[in-house]
Write a protein that holds these residues in place. Sequence first.
Motif, short mmCIF file in Angstrom:
data_model
loop_
_atom_site.label_atom_id
_atom_site.label_comp_id
_atom_site.label_asym_id
_atom_site.label_seq_id
_atom_site.Cartn_x
_atom_site.Cartn_y
_atom_site.Cartn_z
N PRO A 65 -63.60 0.41 -7.10
CA PRO A 65 -63.41 0.49 -5.65
C PRO A 65 -61.94 0.55 -5.24
CG PRO A 65 -65.07 -1.14 -6.18
CD PRO A 65 -64.46 -0.72 -7.48
N ASN A 66 -61.04 -0.02 -6.05
CA ASN A 66 -59.62 -0.05 -5.69
C ASN A 66 -58.86 1.17 -6.23
OD1 ASN A 66 -59.86 -0.83 -8.39
ND2 ASN A 66 -58.02 -2.08 -8.34
N ARG A 67 -59.57 2.24 -6.53
CA ARG A 67 -58.97 3.45 -7.11
C ARG A 67 -57.78 3.94 -6.29
NH1 ARG A 67 -57.34 8.22 -9.15
NH2 ARG A 67 -58.92 9.51 -10.21
N GLU A 68 -56.63 4.11 -6.96
CA GLU A 68 -55.47 4.75 -6.33
C GLU A 68 -55.67 6.25 -6.42
OE1 GLU A 68 -51.90 3.48 -8.22
OE2 GLU A 68 -52.34 1.36 -7.95
N LEU A 69 -55.59 6.92 -5.28
CA LEU A 69 -55.93 8.34 -5.23
C LEU A 69 -54.71 9.26 -5.26
CD1 LEU A 69 -58.81 8.28 -2.60
CD2 LEU A 69 -59.02 8.48 -5.08
N ARG A 70 -53.60 8.79 -4.78
CA ARG A 70 -52.41 9.65 -4.71
C ARG A 70 -51.51 9.47 -5.92
NH1 ARG A 70 -51.43 11.96 0.25
NH2 ARG A 70 -52.87 11.30 1.91
N MET A 71 -50.84 10.54 -6.29
CA MET A 71 -49.85 10.45 -7.35
C MET A 71 -48.76 11.48 -7.09
SD MET A 71 -50.31 10.28 -11.48
CE MET A 71 -50.98 11.92 -11.73
N LYS A 72 -47.51 11.07 -7.20
CA LYS A 72 -46.39 11.97 -7.02
C LYS A 72 -46.35 12.98 -8.16
CE LYS A 72 -44.34 9.96 -3.42
NZ LYS A 72 -44.12 10.65 -2.13
N ASP A 73 -45.76 14.13 -7.86
CA ASP A 73 -45.60 15.16 -8.88
C ASP A 73 -44.63 14.68 -9.95
OD1 ASP A 73 -45.91 17.64 -10.08
OD2 ASP A 73 -44.20 18.49 -9.02
N PHE A 74 -44.89 15.09 -11.20
CA PHE A 74 -43.93 14.84 -12.25
C PHE A 74 -43.81 16.08 -13.10
CE2 PHE A 74 -47.02 14.21 -15.70
CZ PHE A 74 -48.16 13.86 -14.99
N LYS A 125 -70.74 12.96 -14.95
CA LYS A 125 -71.70 12.38 -14.01
C LYS A 125 -71.04 11.19 -13.33
CE LYS A 125 -76.30 10.17 -13.88
NZ LYS A 125 -75.86 8.86 -13.34
N THR A 126 -71.38 10.99 -12.06
CA THR A 126 -70.83 9.85 -11.34
C THR A 126 -71.81 9.42 -10.26
OG1 THR A 126 -68.80 9.04 -10.25
CG2 THR A 126 -69.57 11.23 -9.60
N THR A 127 -71.64 8.22 -9.76
CA THR A 127 -72.47 7.70 -8.68
C THR A 127 -71.55 7.20 -7.56
OG1 THR A 127 -72.57 5.54 -9.80
CG2 THR A 127 -74.41 7.07 -10.16
N PRO A 128 -72.08 7.05 -6.36
CA PRO A 128 -71.22 6.74 -5.22
C PRO A 128 -70.48 5.40 -5.34
CG PRO A 128 -73.35 7.54 -4.47
CD PRO A 128 -73.48 7.31 -5.94
N ILE A 129 -69.20 5.42 -4.98
CA ILE A 129 -68.41 4.20 -4.80
C ILE A 129 -67.95 4.22 -3.35
CG2 ILE A 129 -66.35 2.91 -5.48
CD1 ILE A 129 -66.58 4.12 -8.25
N PRO A 130 -68.57 3.40 -2.48
CA PRO A 130 -68.31 3.49 -1.04
C PRO A 130 -66.83 3.41 -0.66
CG PRO A 130 -70.19 2.07 -1.47
CD PRO A 130 -69.60 2.39 -2.81
N GLU A 131 -66.07 2.59 -1.36
CA GLU A 131 -64.66 2.42 -1.01
C GLU A 131 -63.86 3.70 -1.25
OE1 GLU A 131 -66.34 -1.61 -1.98
OE2 GLU A 131 -66.49 0.40 -2.82
N ILE A 132 -64.17 4.41 -2.33
CA ILE A 132 -63.46 5.68 -2.58
C ILE A 132 -63.93 6.74 -1.58
CG2 ILE A 132 -62.96 7.47 -4.27
CD1 ILE A 132 -63.46 5.51 -6.49
N ILE A 133 -65.22 6.76 -1.30
CA ILE A 133 -65.76 7.71 -0.33
C ILE A 133 -65.10 7.50 1.04
CG2 ILE A 133 -67.85 8.27 1.00
CD1 ILE A 133 -69.44 7.76 -1.63
N LYS A 135 -62.11 6.37 1.62
CA LYS A 135 -60.73 6.86 1.57
C LYS A 135 -60.66 8.38 1.68
CE LYS A 135 -59.14 3.10 -1.47
NZ LYS A 135 -58.68 2.77 -2.84
N ILE A 136 -61.57 9.05 1.01
CA ILE A 136 -61.56 10.52 1.01
C ILE A 136 -62.20 11.08 2.27
CG2 ILE A 136 -62.63 12.52 -0.13
CD1 ILE A 136 -61.94 11.25 -2.78
N GLY A 137 -63.19 10.39 2.81
CA GLY A 137 -63.88 10.85 4.01
C GLY A 137 -65.16 11.58 3.67
N LYS A 138 -66.27 11.11 4.23
CA LYS A 138 -67.57 11.72 3.93
C LYS A 138 -67.58 13.21 4.23
CE LYS A 138 -70.57 7.67 4.53
NZ LYS A 138 -71.72 7.12 5.27
#
Length: 277
Positions: A65-74, A125-133, A135-138
Amino acid sequence: MDEHIIEALGKAKIKIQNGKIVEIEDPEIDYCPLFHKYRNIEKLDKDTIKENIDFRIADFGMCMPNRELRMKDFLSFGISETISTLLDDNVIDSAVIVCEGCGTVIMTEGELVQGIGGRVSGLVKTTPIPEIIAKIGKENIVNPNTAEIDQIGGIELAIKKGFKNIAVTIAYSKDCNEINKLKEENPDVNIYTFVVHTTGLSKEDAEILFNNSDVITSCASKYMREIGDKNSLKIVGQSIPIYARTEKGKEFLELRLAKIGGEKPKKENPKIPDPLI
């Protein structure tokens, strides 16, 4: 209970439930130069794979649920880095990619593509994680209720949302005909196809994917390397070559090269995955 299955680190199938590894299969590849370079892994086995996956879960919250979604370019070269550059430079206006906890998503920011796709590859395969959803927006997810992986549905949603220059990542040859149909049905929309996760492809699938795409990564695929080495308009990299099949694909790779300061000198004996399959 959430469950996520990825094929990573030598195409080992890894199952994660509630933030814990519950299953690791033996990898099909013993050595990957990228993991050697960036994570100092000299041999891929269940122990080194577990250590790396545990690190990802702890470091940025992979499949959590605490997934960090952004990452700077390297300064590196890959599919997510190239797509991120295209978004940052307004060459494309959207990218259809895959994110754990969400399935197929539509992204419009380079940092999100890099943070999602650059950190986790081979999601099966993956299943829903509400906290990540959240952040990204349904509205940016093909099916937030099931988190299904559906790249064709992702393109259709991107078109419905009004995007005109769409990048999509695919790993399966069965998607190619559907993408071609969407191109015919939407002549005012540009759809650019990026092939990922090619290790272990059959020769037939490698040919179909190569012939219907703009940019293709070789991974540890012996057939994709054979095809790409002979038929590409441009090749970037030696250990894990990335191929451009079309003029647009060539342009995309050159834009990424310009961003990171050009091509590096060729090595005489570059390290490559072992074995190629």
